[in-house]
Write a protein that holds these residues in place. Sequence first.
Motif, PDB file in Angstrom:
ATOM      1  N   ALA A  74       0.735  -1.217   0.089  1.00  0.00           N
ATOM      2  CA  ALA A  74      -0.040   0.029  -0.004  1.00  0.00           C
ATOM      3  C   ALA A  74       1.003   1.348  -0.027  1.00  0.00           C
ATOM      4  N   ALA A  75       2.031   1.037  -0.528  1.00  0.00           N
ATOM      5  CA  ALA A  75       2.738   2.410  -0.695  1.00  0.00           C
ATOM      6  C   ALA A  75       2.522   3.340  -1.896  1.00  0.00           C
ATOM      7  N   PRO A  76       2.150   4.528  -1.617  1.00  0.00           N
ATOM      8  CA  PRO A  76       1.729   5.499  -2.615  1.00  0.00           C
ATOM      9  C   PRO A  76       2.742   5.622  -3.695  1.00  0.00           C
ATOM     10  N   ARG A  77       2.444   5.920  -4.891  1.00  0.00           N
ATOM     11  CA  ARG A  77       3.169   6.266  -5.948  1.00  0.00           C
ATOM     12  C   ARG A  77       2.493   7.615  -6.619  1.00  0.00           C
ATOM     13  N   PRO A  78       3.610   8.013  -7.452  1.00  0.00           N
ATOM     14  CA  PRO A  78       3.218   9.453  -8.105  1.00  0.00           C
ATOM     15  C   PRO A  78       1.982   9.368  -8.715  1.00  0.00           C
ATOM     16  N   ALA A  79       0.917  10.450  -8.234  1.00  0.00           N
ATOM     17  CA  ALA A  79      -0.286  10.495  -8.969  1.00  0.00           C
ATOM     18  C   ALA A  79      -0.152  11.133 -10.351  1.00  0.00           C
ATOM     19  N   ALA A  80      -1.288  10.985 -11.222  1.00  0.00           N
ATOM     20  CA  ALA A  80      -1.107  11.897 -12.311  1.00  0.00           C
ATOM     21  C   ALA A  80      -2.772  12.623 -12.375  1.00  0.00           C
ATOM     22  N   SER A  81      -2.982  13.693 -13.145  1.00  0.00           N
ATOM     23  CA  SER A  81      -3.993  14.353 -13.066  1.00  0.00           C
ATOM     24  C   SER A  81      -4.082  15.222 -14.381  1.00  0.00           C
ATOM     25  N   VAL A  82      -5.339  15.505 -14.584  1.00  0.00           N
ATOM     26  CA  VAL A  82      -5.758  16.080 -16.104  1.00  0.00           C
ATOM     27  C   VAL A  82      -6.806  17.144 -15.613  1.00  0.00           C
ATOM     28  N   SER A  83      -6.610  18.504 -16.465  1.00  0.00           N
ATOM     29  CA  SER A  83      -7.538  19.479 -16.244  1.00  0.00           C
ATOM     30  C   SER A  83      -8.287  19.751 -17.491  1.00  0.00           C
ATOM     31  N   MET A  84      -9.526  19.701 -17.508  1.00  0.00           N
ATOM     32  CA  MET A  84     -10.132  19.996 -18.873  1.00  0.00           C
ATOM     33  C   MET A  84     -11.366  20.345 -18.925  1.00  0.00           C
ATOM     34  N   ILE A  85     -12.126  21.006 -19.895  1.00  0.00           N
ATOM     35  CA  ILE A  85     -13.306  21.679 -19.963  1.00  0.00           C
ATOM     36  C   ILE A  85     -14.314  20.523 -20.726  1.00  0.00           C
ATOM     37  N   PRO A  86     -15.050  19.796 -19.895  1.00  0.00           N
ATOM     38  CA  PRO A  86     -15.682  18.632 -20.484  1.00  0.00           C
ATOM     39  C   PRO A  86     -16.848  19.138 -21.765  1.00  0.00           C
ATOM     40  N   ALA A  87     -16.848  18.080 -22.661  1.00  0.00           N
ATOM     41  CA  ALA A  87     -18.079  18.604 -23.680  1.00  0.00           C
ATOM     42  C   ALA A  87     -19.497  18.721 -23.345  1.00  0.00           C
ATOM     43  N   ILE A  88     -19.832  18.308 -22.075  1.00  0.00           N
ATOM     44  CA  ILE A  88     -21.282  18.389 -21.562  1.00  0.00           C
ATOM     45  C   ILE A  88     -21.138  18.656 -20.175  1.00  0.00           C
ATOM     46  N   PRO A  89     -22.188  19.452 -19.664  1.00  0.00           N
ATOM     47  CA  PRO A  89     -22.279  19.804 -18.038  1.00  0.00           C
ATOM     48  C   PRO A  89     -22.657  18.561 -17.520  1.00  0.00           C
ATOM     49  N   TYR A  90     -22.606  19.019 -16.374  1.00  0.00           N
ATOM     50  CA  TYR A  90     -23.364  17.673 -15.370  1.00  0.00           C
ATOM     51  C   TYR A  90     -24.860  17.619 -15.465  1.00  0.00           C
ATOM     52  N   ILE A  91     -25.149  16.457 -15.949  1.00  0.00           N
ATOM     53  CA  ILE A  91     -26.449  16.047 -15.895  1.00  0.00           C
ATOM     54  C   ILE A  91     -26.780  14.476 -15.096  1.00  0.00           C
ATOM     55  N   PRO A  92     -27.726  14.542 -14.176  1.00  0.00           N
ATOM     56  CA  PRO A  92     -27.491  13.496 -13.240  1.00  0.00           C
ATOM     57  C   PRO A  92     -27.823  12.152 -14.130  1.00  0.00           C
ATOM     58  N   GLY A  93     -27.338  11.289 -13.520  1.00  0.00           N
ATOM     59  CA  GLY A  93     -27.499   9.905 -14.359  1.00  0.00           C
ATOM     60  C   GLY A  93     -26.287   9.652 -15.618  1.00  0.00           C
ATOM     61  N   TYR A  94     -25.946  10.987 -16.027  1.00  0.00           N
ATOM     62  CA  TYR A  94     -24.842  10.820 -17.072  1.00  0.00           C
ATOM     63  C   TYR A  94     -23.611  11.249 -16.753  1.00  0.00           C
ATOM     64  N   LEU A  95     -23.146  11.205 -15.575  1.00  0.00           N
ATOM     65  CA  LEU A  95     -21.990  11.571 -15.201  1.00  0.00           C
ATOM     66  C   LEU A  95     -20.691  11.169 -16.009  1.00  0.00           C
ATOM     67  N   GLY A  96     -20.836   9.652 -16.333  1.00  0.00           N
ATOM     68  CA  GLY A  96     -19.787   9.197 -17.118  1.00  0.00           C
ATOM     69  C   GLY A  96     -19.166   9.927 -18.242  1.00  0.00           C
ATOM     70  N   PHE A  97     -20.125  10.564 -19.106  1.00  0.00           N
ATOM     71  CA  PHE A  97     -19.715  11.280 -20.274  1.00  0.00           C
ATOM     72  C   PHE A  97     -19.143  12.520 -20.014  1.00  0.00           C
ATOM     73  N   ARG A  98     -19.222  13.131 -18.755  1.00  0.00           N
ATOM     74  CA  ARG A  98     -18.591  14.508 -18.383  1.00  0.00           C
ATOM     75  C   ARG A  98     -17.314  13.916 -17.695  1.00  0.00           C
ATOM     76  N   GLU A  99     -16.977  12.840 -16.803  1.00  0.00           N
ATOM     77  CA  GLU A  99     -15.877  12.611 -16.046  1.00  0.00           C
ATOM     78  C   GLU A  99     -15.060  11.611 -17.029  1.00  0.00           C
ATOM     79  N   ALA A 100     -15.616  10.688 -17.707  1.00  0.00           N
ATOM     80  CA  ALA A 100     -14.616   9.781 -18.306  1.00  0.00           C
ATOM     81  C   ALA A 100     -13.410  10.159 -19.079  1.00  0.00           C
ATOM     82  N   PRO A 101     -13.764  11.300 -19.840  1.00  0.00           N
ATOM     83  CA  PRO A 101     -12.501  11.347 -20.849  1.00  0.00           C
ATOM     84  C   PRO A 101     -11.234  11.920 -19.886  1.00  0.00           C
ATOM     85  N   ALA A 102     -11.555  12.688 -18.984  1.00  0.00           N
ATOM     86  CA  ALA A 102     -10.408  13.181 -17.894  1.00  0.00           C
ATOM     87  C   ALA A 102      -9.844  12.256 -17.316  1.00  0.00           C
TER      88      ALA A 102
END
Length: 239
Positions: A74-102
Motif C-alpha cells: 500500500a505504498a503510494p506512487r506518483p499521481a497523475a492529473s488532467v484538467s479539461m473543460i468537458p464537452a457536456i455539463p453535469y446531468i444527473p445519471g450521465y456523469l460518465g460522459f462528463r468525467e470519463a474522458p478526463a
Amino acid sequence: MRHRNHVIDRPDHWLAPHDLRAAGVAQREIAEAAEDADRFGTIATIAGVDTSMKWRDSRGPIHAAAAPIGWPRAAPRPAASVSMIPAIPYIPGYLGFREAPAIIQAVDRLERRPDLLIVDGHGRPHPRRCGIAVHVGVLLDIPSIGCAKSILCGEVEGELGPNVGDRAPIVDRGELVGYAVRTRPKTTPVYIGSGHRISLDTAVDWILKLSDGRRLPLPIRLAHDAANAARREYEAAAQ
C-alpha cells in the motif's frame, strides 16, 4: 516510460454521444459489455480515481486524478492529473460522459497501467447499470470497483450492523446491484458496486482491505487529494 493509451476500440458514442438519447443507448451497451465475474491476474498496482470541480460550476473545468499504490504494501506512487473543460455539463445519471474522458487521460499518464481501479462513484447501482466505474472500467478494460458516498438508485434492504464488514444489499427493481458496507464502526456506510471484471463480493472484499480503519479506501483518499491539488493549481494559474 509511461504506458500508451489503452482505451479499447469501441463506438464513438460510448464516450461522446451527440444527445441524451444516444447517451442512454451507450450506457445500456456499456452495461451489457461489463463483466460482473472475477477476471484479473496478480494485483500489483491499484489506482484510485476521483474528480474535482469548482463548487456548483456544472459547466466549468473538471480536474481528474489517478493515484496509484503498490500492493500489498500500500505504498503510494506518483499521481497523475488532467484538467479539461468537458464537452457536456453535469446531468444527473450521465456523469460518465462528463468525467470519463478526463479520468482516462489521467490513468494514461501514470507510469504503470493499474491492475485495479477504485473509482469514487457508482458501479452497477445506476438506473441503467452504468455508473462511472462501469463506464471507465469497460473503456479501459481494467478491473474496476465503484465506491460511492451516497446512494443513487434502489434501496438498502434490511438492517445494516454497526461493525466493520457489516453489509446490507442494495436492490433496484428486484435486482441486487450493490452493497451498503460499514468500513468504520458506527460511521455512515459506503455504497459498493462492481464495475468491470470484478464480482460484487470481491469488490466488497477489496474495499474493506483498502479502507484501513477509515470510511473511504486509501486509493480514493489519495485521488481526492490529487484532484483537489490539480484544481487549485489550475485556478491559481488562471488568476
